[in-house]
Motif scaffolding. Structure first.
Motif, short mmCIF file in Angstrom:
data_model
loop_
_atom_site.label_atom_id
_atom_site.label_comp_id
_atom_site.label_asym_id
_atom_site.label_seq_id
_atom_site.Cartn_x
_atom_site.Cartn_y
_atom_site.Cartn_z
N LEU A 423 0.78 -1.28 -0.32
CA LEU A 423 -0.20 -0.21 -0.01
C LEU A 423 0.72 1.43 -0.35
O LEU A 423 1.80 1.41 0.55
N ALA A 424 0.76 2.03 -0.92
CA ALA A 424 1.60 3.29 -1.37
C ALA A 424 0.47 4.53 -1.07
O ALA A 424 -0.21 4.54 -0.47
N PHE A 425 1.10 5.25 0.54
CA PHE A 425 0.59 6.46 0.30
C PHE A 425 1.69 7.59 0.41
O PHE A 425 2.34 7.77 0.75
N ARG A 426 0.89 8.08 -0.80
CA ARG A 426 1.86 9.51 -1.88
C ARG A 426 1.12 10.21 -1.98
O ARG A 426 -0.32 10.12 -2.37
N ALA A 427 1.39 11.53 -2.72
CA ALA A 427 1.07 12.97 -2.93
C ALA A 427 0.23 12.71 -4.46
O ALA A 427 1.27 11.92 -4.89
N GLY A 428 -0.63 12.82 -4.77
CA GLY A 428 -1.12 13.14 -6.19
C GLY A 428 -1.97 14.19 -6.25
O GLY A 428 -2.68 14.70 -5.50
N GLN A 429 -2.33 13.87 -7.43
CA GLN A 429 -3.67 15.12 -8.42
C GLN A 429 -5.39 14.58 -7.54
O GLN A 429 -5.05 13.11 -8.01
N MET A 430 -5.94 14.96 -7.56
CA MET A 430 -6.95 15.14 -7.10
C MET A 430 -8.22 15.13 -7.50
O MET A 430 -8.36 17.17 -7.26
N ASN A 431 -9.09 15.61 -8.03
CA ASN A 431 -9.92 16.41 -8.72
C ASN A 431 -9.65 17.56 -9.33
O ASN A 431 -9.87 18.51 -8.87
N GLY A 432 -7.94 17.92 -10.53
CA GLY A 432 -7.86 19.11 -10.77
C GLY A 432 -6.72 19.62 -9.67
O GLY A 432 -6.38 20.27 -9.77
N GLY A 433 -7.08 18.71 -8.40
CA GLY A 433 -5.71 19.88 -7.36
C GLY A 433 -4.85 18.69 -6.65
O GLY A 433 -4.55 17.89 -7.58
N GLY A 439 -2.38 4.34 -2.50
CA GLY A 439 -2.60 3.27 -3.51
C GLY A 439 -3.12 3.80 -5.29
O GLY A 439 -3.64 3.54 -6.03
N GLY A 440 -2.21 5.35 -5.48
CA GLY A 440 -2.69 6.42 -6.32
C GLY A 440 -4.89 6.17 -6.49
O GLY A 440 -5.26 7.69 -7.66
N ARG A 441 -5.31 6.39 -5.42
CA ARG A 441 -6.55 6.63 -5.37
C ARG A 441 -7.29 7.56 -4.20
O ARG A 441 -6.55 7.76 -3.41
N ALA A 442 -7.71 8.40 -4.50
CA ALA A 442 -8.85 9.11 -3.70
C ALA A 442 -9.52 8.21 -2.89
O ALA A 442 -10.95 7.56 -3.25
N PHE A 443 -9.75 8.79 -1.73
CA PHE A 443 -10.96 8.15 -0.65
C PHE A 443 -12.07 8.32 -1.55
O PHE A 443 -12.92 9.68 -2.35
N SER A 444 -13.44 7.32 -2.23
CA SER A 444 -14.64 7.49 -2.35
C SER A 444 -15.10 6.50 -1.50
O SER A 444 -15.34 5.05 -1.16
N PRO A 445 -16.33 6.99 -0.36
CA PRO A 445 -17.42 6.35 0.22
C PRO A 445 -17.68 5.05 -0.81
O PRO A 445 -18.16 3.96 -0.04
N ARG A 461 2.10 -3.74 4.10
CA ARG A 461 3.49 -3.80 3.78
C ARG A 461 3.02 -1.96 3.10
O ARG A 461 2.28 -1.76 1.90
N PHE A 462 3.41 -1.37 4.27
CA PHE A 462 3.23 0.63 3.78
C PHE A 462 4.19 1.03 4.19
O PHE A 462 5.69 0.94 3.83
N VAL A 463 4.40 2.04 1.91
CA VAL A 463 5.37 3.06 2.14
C VAL A 463 4.90 4.33 1.68
O VAL A 463 4.03 4.70 1.61
N ALA A 464 5.87 5.32 2.24
CA ALA A 464 5.02 6.73 2.01
C ALA A 464 6.46 7.93 1.34
O ALA A 464 7.83 7.10 0.84
N ASP A 465 6.19 9.06 0.94
CA ASP A 465 6.72 9.47 0.42
C ASP A 465 6.87 10.61 1.30
O ASP A 465 8.55 11.14 2.18
N VAL A 466 5.92 11.11 2.21
CA VAL A 466 6.56 12.10 3.42
C VAL A 466 6.31 11.80 4.76
O VAL A 466 5.28 10.50 4.82
N HIS A 467 5.90 12.13 5.93
CA HIS A 467 5.43 11.87 7.28
C HIS A 467 3.79 11.13 7.05
O HIS A 467 2.99 12.49 6.26
#
Length: 541
Positions: A423-433, A439-445, A461-467
């Protein structure tokens, strides 16, 4: 069997655009050992107060009141808590508007017994919907505080725009409705079985997209589970047992709380302004709602039950006497209860939402000494946390830290695992911002991200870009390794529900998904990350 939920790589421009904490990161997420040696102390931007700030160690340490049940029947203790606005004097001479549980910050403490259920009726008299989550609780899904299971104010009208109204058509950062949302108006009963190891939990607001500002405004409190076996150990108790909720805040000149919400009403538009998308830090350290407080102790052992209630700030705590001598922090427990044996630290890191149970021995400290609790990750005023003034000799102290604290820690082994997940925890683009993704996906209920079988053991196994402090609902876990198969760190001992990933770091955990079936969450507990998409659904079947 291995399953991967890895995210797309980000280009360097996008990564750097998310704030100064990203500056050391190379494009692609994982970074070199050279950069790992220069890990930043925090992820986020710091708000600066414009109010006059008091000197440290002048305000007495408050202790949260213990809530009395309104009824005891059928083996269940029943409580009532009203969520309401109030005004309190946090900085001397100034008045601060707050959103509270029961009119105080922190809210009242619930003292529970292992295996004895409690039902808490929450009444929402705030101007927005709320959700209550008992962090660390082994709770049935219907009482776990799923982010769309809202308690609506009686006059709630979501209006136009974002639509975080709390109906079944509610949309969140994922942009999809939640057909499973269960909402109530004005009140909701939450039942907590307390069928778990004795420990200190905490409850807080968990409304989708608005958790961070709600906690910031005061919606947090403690819930302590006790049992006879722990009480028989002889650990410090009574006035020598101190719950300590540490949280940073910033204050405007009139005493009101500063927070960079895009929508200060918290009604429609979630998120924070650009400098703070990596997390909101502040320059005033509160302990139990008081700025840099002081507490008088006698020359005896004391039990400190520590919670990092900050949105994004990490701490590394040490105790330093007037003469420079450092006292040991004897760790006896983690998020999910007592360790098997104590672990001694000179400094103890604590990430947002983590709890540590430690004993400090003031026996040989001269009367009159001021023992400062310092934050080694802070600078300026954020290096100070609180202080203990050794005021008198103890008349007696029969407390102890036994060689064996508990014998009931789970013995899961790697070979017991039926599945390994990445499971990758990383910054990314979401809704144009800007957003924060798992895992490359923003939360959806409306989407199930991970499905597990009840009673299965898995390795994640978790991997992070920042804290990223990663929290699992429902279950506790053990940390198996950090980095490339390296042993856990000393403070990783015991059973946890939140684990702190540092920039570029990977962590392996192991757990059994037992207790209840239903829909739960796992997410980053940097509260701004959580609100900006860094949550995922966990379905236990």
């Amino acid at each position: 069997m291995s399953e991967r939920l890895q995210g797309p790589r980000m280009d360097r421009r996008r990564l750097l655009a998310l704030g100064g904490a990203f500056g050391a990161l190379a494009a692609g997420g994982l970074i070199t050992s050279t950069v790992l040696g220069r890990r930043p102390a925090a992820t986020g931007g710091e708000l600066r107060s414009t109010a006059p700030l008091p000197p440290a160690y002048q305000v007495p340490l408050p202790l949260p009141r213990v809530l009395a049940p309104v009824a005891v029947s059928g083996g269940v203790d029943r409580y009532e808590i009203t969520q309401r606005e109030t005004v309190a004097e946090i900085l001397p001479g100034l008045r601060t508007p707050l959103w509270t549980y029961g009119g105080t910050f922190p809210g009242p403490t619930i003292e529970a017994r292992r295996g004895r259920p409690v039902t808490v009726t929450h009444r929402n008299e705030l101007p927005v919907p709320t959700v209550v989550h008992l962090h660390g609780g082994r709770t049935p899904a219907e009482s776990d505080g799923y982010p769309t299971d809202l308690v609506l104010p009686t006059d709630w009208s979501p209006g136009a725009g974002h639509g975080s109204g709390g109906t079944e058509s509610m949309e969140g950062m994922g942009g999809m409705a939640d057909p499973r949302a269960v909402t109530t108006t004005l009140t909701r009963d939450y039942t907590f079985p307390n069928d778990q190891r004795p420990t200190m939990l905490w409850y807080h607001d968990h409304r989708m997209d608005f958790t961070a500002p709600a906690i910031w405004r005061g919606l947090a409190g403690l819930h302590i589970v006790r049992d006879d076996a722990e009480e028989a150990l002889g650990l410090p108790s009574g006035p020598r047992e101190l719950p300590l909720m540490i949280a940073d805040r910033a204050f405007a000149a009139d005493g009101s709380l500063l927070y960079p919400s895009l929508d200060p009403t918290l009604r429609e538009r979630p998120g924070v302004t650009e400098p703070y998308t990596a997390g909101v830090l502040a320059d005033v350290i509160l302990v139990n709602g008081a700025p840099w407080p002081v507490h008088e102790v006698d020359t005896a052992r004391h039990r400190l039950r520590l919670l990092n209630g900050s949105n994004a700030r990490h701490y590394e705590l040490e105790l330093v006497c007037d003469d420079g001598r450092r006292l040991d922090l004897i760790q006896i427990g983690a998020d999910q209860g007592l360790l098997t044996t104590a672990v001694t630290h000179r400094a103890l890191p604590i990430a947002p939402a983590e709890r540590y149970d430690v004993v400090v021995d003031f026996t040989d400290v001269p009367v009159g000494t001021l023992v400062r609790v310092r934050n080694r990750l802070g600078s300026g005023r954020t290096r100070d946390v609180l202080a203990f003034r050794v005021a008198r000799r103890a008349t007696s102290d029969d407390s102890r830290v036994p060689a064996i604290l508990s014998t009931d820690l789970p013995g899961w082994n790697r070979e017991d695992a039926v599945r390994v997940r990445d499971l990758a925890f990383r910054a990314g683009q979401m809704n144009g911002g800007h957003g924060w993704l798992i895992g490359g996906r923003a939360f959806s209920p409306s989407r199930t991200d991970v499905t597990v079988n009840l009673d299965d053991v898995e390795v994640w196994r978790f991997v992070a870009d920042v804290h990223h402090p990663v929290h699992l609902h429902l279950v506790g876990f053990r940390v198996l390794s950090r980095g490339s198969g390296k042993p856990p760190l000393p403070h990783d001992a015991g059973l946890k529900d939140t684990v702190s990933l540092r920039p570029g770091e990977s962590v392996e955990i192991i757990t059994r998904f037992d207790g209840y079936r239903g829909r739960y969450l796992f997410h980053c507990h940097n509260a701004e990350h959580e609100d900006m998409g860094m949550m995922a659904n966990l379905e236990v079947v």
